[in-house]
Write a protein that holds these residues in place. Structure first.
Motif, PDB file in Angstrom:
ATOM      1  N   TYR A   1      -5.732  -1.793 -47.364  1.00  0.00           N
ATOM      2  CA  TYR A   1      -5.053  -1.139 -46.610  1.00  0.00           C
ATOM      3  C   TYR A   1      -4.996  -1.657 -44.674  1.00  0.00           C
ATOM      4  O   TYR A   1      -6.273  -1.793 -44.187  1.00  0.00           O
ATOM      5  CB  TYR A   1      -4.263   0.506 -46.430  1.00  0.00           C
ATOM      6  N   LEU A   2      -4.344  -2.226 -44.237  1.00  0.00           N
ATOM      7  CA  LEU A   2      -4.571  -3.052 -43.184  1.00  0.00           C
ATOM      8  C   LEU A   2      -4.942  -2.463 -42.140  1.00  0.00           C
ATOM      9  O   LEU A   2      -3.696  -1.447 -41.818  1.00  0.00           O
ATOM     10  CB  LEU A   2      -3.347  -3.958 -42.023  1.00  0.00           C
ATOM     11  N   PRO A   3      -5.662  -1.962 -41.114  1.00  0.00           N
ATOM     12  CA  PRO A   3      -5.615  -1.468 -40.162  1.00  0.00           C
ATOM     13  C   PRO A   3      -4.580  -1.482 -39.200  1.00  0.00           C
ATOM     14  O   PRO A   3      -3.897  -2.168 -38.848  1.00  0.00           O
ATOM     15  CB  PRO A   3      -6.551  -1.725 -39.529  1.00  0.00           C
ATOM     16  N   SER A   4      -4.395  -0.431 -38.112  1.00  0.00           N
ATOM     17  CA  SER A   4      -3.257   0.124 -37.135  1.00  0.00           C
ATOM     18  C   SER A   4      -1.599  -0.822 -37.240  1.00  0.00           C
ATOM     19  O   SER A   4      -0.688  -1.573 -37.045  1.00  0.00           O
ATOM     20  CB  SER A   4      -3.529  -1.298 -35.979  1.00  0.00           C
TER      21      SER A   4
ATOM     22  N   PRO B   1       1.623   0.712 -40.524  1.00  0.00           N
ATOM     23  CA  PRO B   1       2.069   1.588 -41.810  1.00  0.00           C
ATOM     24  C   PRO B   1       1.724   1.018 -42.688  1.00  0.00           C
ATOM     25  O   PRO B   1       1.553   0.359 -43.466  1.00  0.00           O
ATOM     26  CB  PRO B   1       3.538   1.275 -41.470  1.00  0.00           C
ATOM     27  N   LYS B   2       1.572   1.932 -43.874  1.00  0.00           N
ATOM     28  CA  LYS B   2       0.647   2.063 -45.196  1.00  0.00           C
ATOM     29  C   LYS B   2       2.244   1.552 -46.375  1.00  0.00           C
ATOM     30  O   LYS B   2       1.700   0.596 -46.778  1.00  0.00           O
ATOM     31  CB  LYS B   2       0.588   3.155 -45.660  1.00  0.00           C
ATOM     32  N   VAL B   3       3.664   2.016 -45.166  1.00  0.00           N
ATOM     33  CA  VAL B   3       4.201   1.032 -46.614  1.00  0.00           C
ATOM     34  C   VAL B   3       4.762  -0.422 -46.267  1.00  0.00           C
ATOM     35  O   VAL B   3       4.475  -1.406 -47.702  1.00  0.00           O
ATOM     36  CB  VAL B   3       5.686   1.394 -45.736  1.00  0.00           C
TER      37      VAL B   3
ATOM     38  N   CYS C   1      12.296  -9.401 -47.605  1.00  0.00           N
ATOM     39  CA  CYS C   1      10.808  -9.261 -47.523  1.00  0.00           C
ATOM     40  C   CYS C   1      10.824  -7.816 -48.499  1.00  0.00           C
ATOM     41  O   CYS C   1      11.104  -7.027 -48.473  1.00  0.00           O
ATOM     42  CB  CYS C   1      10.209  -9.039 -46.364  1.00  0.00           C
ATOM     43  N   HIS C   2       9.953  -7.920 -49.097  1.00  0.00           N
ATOM     44  CA  HIS C   2      10.329  -7.040 -50.650  1.00  0.00           C
ATOM     45  C   HIS C   2       9.302  -6.424 -50.279  1.00  0.00           C
ATOM     46  O   HIS C   2       7.487  -6.733 -50.178  1.00  0.00           O
ATOM     47  CB  HIS C   2      10.169  -7.761 -52.186  1.00  0.00           C
ATOM     48  N   LEU C   3       9.017  -4.530 -50.723  1.00  0.00           N
ATOM     49  CA  LEU C   3       7.551  -3.970 -49.859  1.00  0.00           C
ATOM     50  C   LEU C   3       7.215  -3.738 -51.740  1.00  0.00           C
ATOM     51  O   LEU C   3       6.016  -3.121 -51.772  1.00  0.00           O
ATOM     52  CB  LEU C   3       7.528  -2.875 -49.547  1.00  0.00           C
ATOM     53  N   THR C   4       7.452  -3.811 -52.821  1.00  0.00           N
ATOM     54  CA  THR C   4       7.138  -3.349 -54.149  1.00  0.00           C
ATOM     55  C   THR C   4       6.755  -4.572 -55.010  1.00  0.00           C
ATOM     56  O   THR C   4       6.967  -3.726 -55.996  1.00  0.00           O
ATOM     57  CB  THR C   4       8.353  -2.626 -54.854  1.00  0.00           C
ATOM     58  N   ARG C   5       6.191  -5.296 -54.857  1.00  0.00           N
ATOM     59  CA  ARG C   5       6.054  -6.839 -55.122  1.00  0.00           C
ATOM     60  C   ARG C   5       4.724  -6.480 -55.229  1.00  0.00           C
ATOM     61  O   ARG C   5       3.842  -6.471 -54.638  1.00  0.00           O
ATOM     62  CB  ARG C   5       6.170  -8.122 -55.173  1.00  0.00           C
ATOM     63  N   ASP C   6       4.205  -6.336 -57.131  1.00  0.00           N
ATOM     64  CA  ASP C   6       2.509  -6.001 -57.492  1.00  0.00           C
ATOM     65  C   ASP C   6       2.052  -7.779 -57.096  1.00  0.00           C
ATOM     66  O   ASP C   6       2.565  -8.112 -58.092  1.00  0.00           O
ATOM     67  CB  ASP C   6       3.080  -5.418 -58.894  1.00  0.00           C
ATOM     68  N   VAL C   7       1.164  -7.835 -56.677  1.00  0.00           N
ATOM     69  CA  VAL C   7       0.611  -8.999 -55.766  1.00  0.00           C
ATOM     70  C   VAL C   7       0.021  -9.726 -57.179  1.00  0.00           C
ATOM     71  O   VAL C   7       0.156 -10.892 -57.913  1.00  0.00           O
ATOM     72  CB  VAL C   7       0.328  -9.508 -54.532  1.00  0.00           C
TER      73      VAL C   7
ATOM     74  N   ASP D   1      -1.242   3.691 -54.436  1.00  0.00           N
ATOM     75  CA  ASP D   1      -1.149   5.130 -54.471  1.00  0.00           C
ATOM     76  C   ASP D   1       0.293   5.586 -54.138  1.00  0.00           C
ATOM     77  O   ASP D   1       1.674   5.050 -53.959  1.00  0.00           O
ATOM     78  CB  ASP D   1      -1.855   5.735 -52.796  1.00  0.00           C
ATOM     79  N   GLU D   2       0.537   6.494 -55.192  1.00  0.00           N
ATOM     80  CA  GLU D   2       2.189   6.967 -55.939  1.00  0.00           C
ATOM     81  C   GLU D   2       3.240   7.214 -54.059  1.00  0.00           C
ATOM     82  O   GLU D   2       3.799   7.328 -54.341  1.00  0.00           O
ATOM     83  CB  GLU D   2       2.296   7.037 -56.900  1.00  0.00           C
ATOM     84  N   SER D   3       1.872   7.602 -53.345  1.00  0.00           N
ATOM     85  CA  SER D   3       3.185   8.747 -52.285  1.00  0.00           C
ATOM     86  C   SER D   3       3.580   7.857 -51.616  1.00  0.00           C
ATOM     87  O   SER D   3       4.501   7.625 -51.041  1.00  0.00           O
ATOM     88  CB  SER D   3       1.766   9.826 -51.501  1.00  0.00           C
ATOM     89  N   VAL D   4       2.482   6.038 -51.399  1.00  0.00           N
ATOM     90  CA  VAL D   4       2.677   5.316 -50.360  1.00  0.00           C
ATOM     91  C   VAL D   4       3.440   4.189 -51.245  1.00  0.00           C
ATOM     92  O   VAL D   4       4.607   4.388 -50.528  1.00  0.00           O
ATOM     93  CB  VAL D   4       1.848   4.315 -50.277  1.00  0.00           C
ATOM     94  N   ALA D   5       3.755   4.560 -52.509  1.00  0.00           N
ATOM     95  CA  ALA D   5       4.832   3.598 -53.066  1.00  0.00           C
ATOM     96  C   ALA D   5       5.568   3.935 -53.280  1.00  0.00           C
ATOM     97  O   ALA D   5       7.114   3.286 -53.425  1.00  0.00           O
ATOM     98  CB  ALA D   5       3.994   2.907 -54.694  1.00  0.00           C
TER      99      ALA D   5
END
Length: 208
Positions: free
Chosen positions: A189-192, A194-196, A165-171, A144-148
């Motif tokens: 998305y993991l529950p509980s 933050p989406k980022v 830790c990188h948040l933006t690596r495409d697994v 989702d671009e809003s999260v990315a």
């Protein structure tokens, strides 16, 4: 290594990587490991209790952080199988194992922190037997671009505080670009969480 990286980061990562949602992700893949197993970035030994002893012949636990290794060795001893784990104090970019010597590679929540992921996955492919596979669960770039967008904004501050830790690596892209094909890959998305930091992928991968 500065005091933050040596003493604070290992405790922060051990805590973050042991939350209930992440532990549930680990439980989806780690018990499937079999034969001669290589775990990249064993950290504090969070996965050790999840291995099925009846399936695992030998476990190579690779970890470059001295602080994490102290915790991992303590965890292995507490579980009573410290002598059955061989610790490799090094980074994943140069794995000290022979070609085609590993049946299963376990990669859980570490690809985000490995400085040279290309070298690490190339080395993993080298040590895996032709029929071997990777079992993985990782967080990374959200669809989702809003999260990315927020992942890209936060990452420069996040990295030094969270051990690189990188948040933006495409697994999925990391594996396919390294010559692997994905099997049974799922995302959520993991529950509980933050989406980022909470978009995860898990499954298995084999050399293409």
């Amino acid at each position: 290594m500065n005091p933050w990286e040596r003493y604070v980061v290992p405790n922060l990562i051990a805590c973050a990587c042991g939350t209930k949602p992440i532990m549930k992700q680990r439980e989806k893949v780690v018990p499937k490991a079999e034969g001669r197993v290589l775990e990249l970035g064993c950290g504090s030994g969070t996965n050790f209790a999840m291995y099925d002893a009846s399936k695992v012949e030998h476990l190579y636990a690779l970890e470059p952080s001295p602080g994490m290794l102290v915790k991992a060795r303590r965890e292995a001893g507490a579980l009573g199988f410290g002598n059955h784990i061989e610790f490799l104090e090094t980074g994943a970019e140069a794995i000290p194992l022979e070609d085609n010597s590993v049946d299963t590679a376990v990669i859980t929540f570490v690809l985000c922190t490995i400085p040279d992921w290309r070298a690490a996955l190339a080395e993993t492919r080298r040590v895996l037997k032709p029929e071997g596979r990777i079992l993985f669960s990782e967080h990374g770039l959200a669809p989702d671009e809003s999260v990315a967008k927020w992942q890209r904004r936060i990452e420069p501050v996040w990295k030094p505080l969270a051990g690189g830790c990188h948040l933006t690596r495409d697994v999925a892209a990391l594996f396919t670009e390294s010559g692997f094909r994905l099997e049974e890959a799922e995302t959520m998305y993991l529950p509980s969480t933050p989406k980022v930091a909470g978009f995860v992928s898990w499954g298995a991968a084999r050399a293409a």
